[in-house]
Design a protein around this motif. Structure first.
Motif, PDB file in Angstrom:
ATOM      1  N   SER A   1       1.329  -1.488   0.262  1.00 14.57           N
ATOM      2  CA  SER A   1      -0.053   0.065   0.142  1.00 14.57           C
ATOM      3  C   SER A   1       1.108   1.354   0.203  1.00 14.57           C
ATOM      4  O   SER A   1       1.977   1.165  -0.028  1.00 14.57           O
ATOM      5  N   ASN A   2       0.650   2.611  -1.042  1.00 15.53           N
ATOM      6  CA  ASN A   2       0.949   3.508   0.122  1.00 15.53           C
ATOM      7  C   ASN A   2      -0.041   4.737   0.329  1.00 15.53           C
ATOM      8  O   ASN A   2      -1.115   4.698  -0.246  1.00 15.53           O
ATOM      9  N   TYR A   3       0.527   5.075   1.436  1.00 13.08           N
ATOM     10  CA  TYR A   3      -0.367   5.787   2.661  1.00 13.08           C
ATOM     11  C   TYR A   3      -0.359   7.348   2.124  1.00 13.08           C
ATOM     12  O   TYR A   3       1.091   7.881   1.407  1.00 13.08           O
ATOM     13  N   ALA A   4      -1.038   8.233   2.090  1.00 13.52           N
ATOM     14  CA  ALA A   4      -1.092   9.646   2.022  1.00 13.52           C
ATOM     15  C   ALA A   4       0.218  10.182   2.607  1.00 13.52           C
ATOM     16  O   ALA A   4       0.686  11.249   1.885  1.00 13.52           O
ATOM     17  N   GLY A   5       0.340   9.486   3.527  1.00 13.03           N
ATOM     18  CA  GLY A   5       1.495  10.180   4.688  1.00 13.03           C
ATOM     19  C   GLY A   5       2.847  10.311   3.941  1.00 13.03           C
ATOM     20  O   GLY A   5       3.752  11.391   3.209  1.00 13.03           O
ATOM     21  N   GLY A   6       3.547   8.888   3.879  1.00 11.74           N
ATOM     22  CA  GLY A   6       4.794   8.887   2.774  1.00 11.74           C
ATOM     23  C   GLY A   6       4.414   8.946   1.311  1.00 11.74           C
ATOM     24  O   GLY A   6       5.924   8.687   0.418  1.00 11.74           O
ATOM     25  N   GLY A   7       3.228   9.046   0.666  1.00 12.36           N
ATOM     26  CA  GLY A   7       3.637   8.910  -0.953  1.00 12.36           C
ATOM     27  C   GLY A   7       3.397   8.398  -1.231  1.00 12.36           C
ATOM     28  O   GLY A   7       3.978   6.947  -0.894  1.00 12.36           O
ATOM     29  N   ASP A   8       3.910   8.269  -2.243  1.00 14.04           N
ATOM     30  CA  ASP A   8       4.371   7.396  -3.621  1.00 14.04           C
ATOM     31  C   ASP A   8       5.788   6.815  -3.242  1.00 14.04           C
ATOM     32  O   ASP A   8       6.185   5.750  -3.500  1.00 14.04           O
ATOM     33  N   ALA A   9       6.463   7.190  -2.317  1.00 15.45           N
ATOM     34  CA  ALA A   9       7.894   7.517  -1.930  1.00 15.45           C
ATOM     35  C   ALA A   9       7.962   6.215  -0.779  1.00 15.45           C
ATOM     36  O   ALA A   9       9.358   5.361  -0.998  1.00 15.45           O
ATOM     37  N   VAL A  10       7.183   5.985  -0.150  1.00 13.78           N
ATOM     38  CA  VAL A  10       7.476   4.613   0.799  1.00 13.78           C
ATOM     39  C   VAL A  10       6.286   3.649   0.564  1.00 13.78           C
ATOM     40  O   VAL A  10       4.978   3.965   0.424  1.00 13.78           O
TER      41      VAL A  10
ATOM     42  N   ALA B   1      14.898  13.881   1.353  1.00 13.16           N
ATOM     43  CA  ALA B   1      15.956  15.141   0.053  1.00 13.16           C
ATOM     44  C   ALA B   1      16.085  14.514  -1.448  1.00 13.16           C
ATOM     45  O   ALA B   1      15.071  15.903  -2.124  1.00 13.16           O
ATOM     46  N   ARG B   2      15.399  13.625  -1.671  1.00 12.98           N
ATOM     47  CA  ARG B   2      15.498  13.467  -3.213  1.00 12.98           C
ATOM     48  C   ARG B   2      13.868  14.126  -3.511  1.00 12.98           C
ATOM     49  O   ARG B   2      14.098  14.371  -4.495  1.00 12.98           O
ATOM     50  N   SER B   3      13.448  13.701  -2.425  1.00 11.19           N
ATOM     51  CA  SER B   3      11.425  14.143  -3.150  1.00 11.19           C
ATOM     52  C   SER B   3      11.460  15.487  -3.299  1.00 11.19           C
ATOM     53  O   SER B   3      10.636  16.087  -4.386  1.00 11.19           O
ATOM     54  N   ARG B   4      12.827  16.390  -2.252  1.00  8.36           N
ATOM     55  CA  ARG B   4      12.454  18.028  -2.603  1.00  8.36           C
ATOM     56  C   ARG B   4      13.148  18.568  -4.159  1.00  8.36           C
ATOM     57  O   ARG B   4      12.882  19.604  -4.556  1.00  8.36           O
TER      58      ARG B   4
END
Ligand SMILES: [Zn+2]
Ligand SMILES: [Zn+2]
Length: 164
Positions: free
Chosen positions: A89-98, A159-162
């Motif tokens: 699953s992907n949750y709103a908090g971690g977005g697609d990255a986690v 850092a990567r997502s920023r």
């Protein structure tokens, strides 16, 4: 990152979807919330949190199903399009990255015991928690429970997502 490294492979029941976790997870949640109880049909969910780029799809494809969540922000559950088993699953908090990989879909689920028990306020009363594993009535702060290495991996991810 060396993508040749395998922590564990996993997949759905019909074996159309096969995936690989290329490192150990950041942290493993055993969630006792009522939402996880309903979604699994059992007493809790066991999720291994890991960077999305450390999960490789080896075979097949996943169908992403928008599903309501406790937070109200929703979650995206990735399922096998054939047998409909949920693999992560992907949750709103971690977005697609986690990704929250469902530990029970790993070929070697024994490698991912819970690092923390969460939402124990709604734990089914017959479930006895092991002594020595942190347990919290609701959620928690990663900075208070995650190992240093995982916090560093999380910082690198942010850092990567920023930069994007
Ligand atoms: Zn399947
Ligand atoms: Zn839950």
């Amino acid at each position: 990152m060396n993508t040749e490294i395998t922590f564990s492979d996993g997949g759905c029941t019909c074996r159309f979807v096969r995936y690989r976790m290329t490192s150990k997870p950041l942290f493993v949640h055993c969630c006792h919330c009522r939402w996880c109880q309903r979604e699994t049909g059992t007493a809790f969910a066991l999720n291994a949190l890991i960077e999305a780029d450390r999960v490789q799809l080896l075979q097949g494809e996943v169908e992403v199903v928008d599903t309501p969540s406790n937070s109200g922000k929703g979650q995206k559950i990735s399922r096998c399009p054939r047998c409909h088993i949920a693999v992560w699953s992907n949750y709103a908090g971690g977005g697609d990255a986690v990704r929250f990989v469902r530990v029970g879909t790993l070929d070697d689920p024994d490698r991912c015991p819970p690092d923390i028990h969460i939402y124990t306020a709604s734990k089914q009363p017959w479930v006895v928690l092991p002594v020595g594993t942190p347990a919290v009535p609701e959620y928690y702060r990663a900075s208070e429970h995650w190992p240093k290495e995982s916090l560093e991996r999380r910082a690198a991810l942010l850092a990567r997502s920023r930069q994007q």
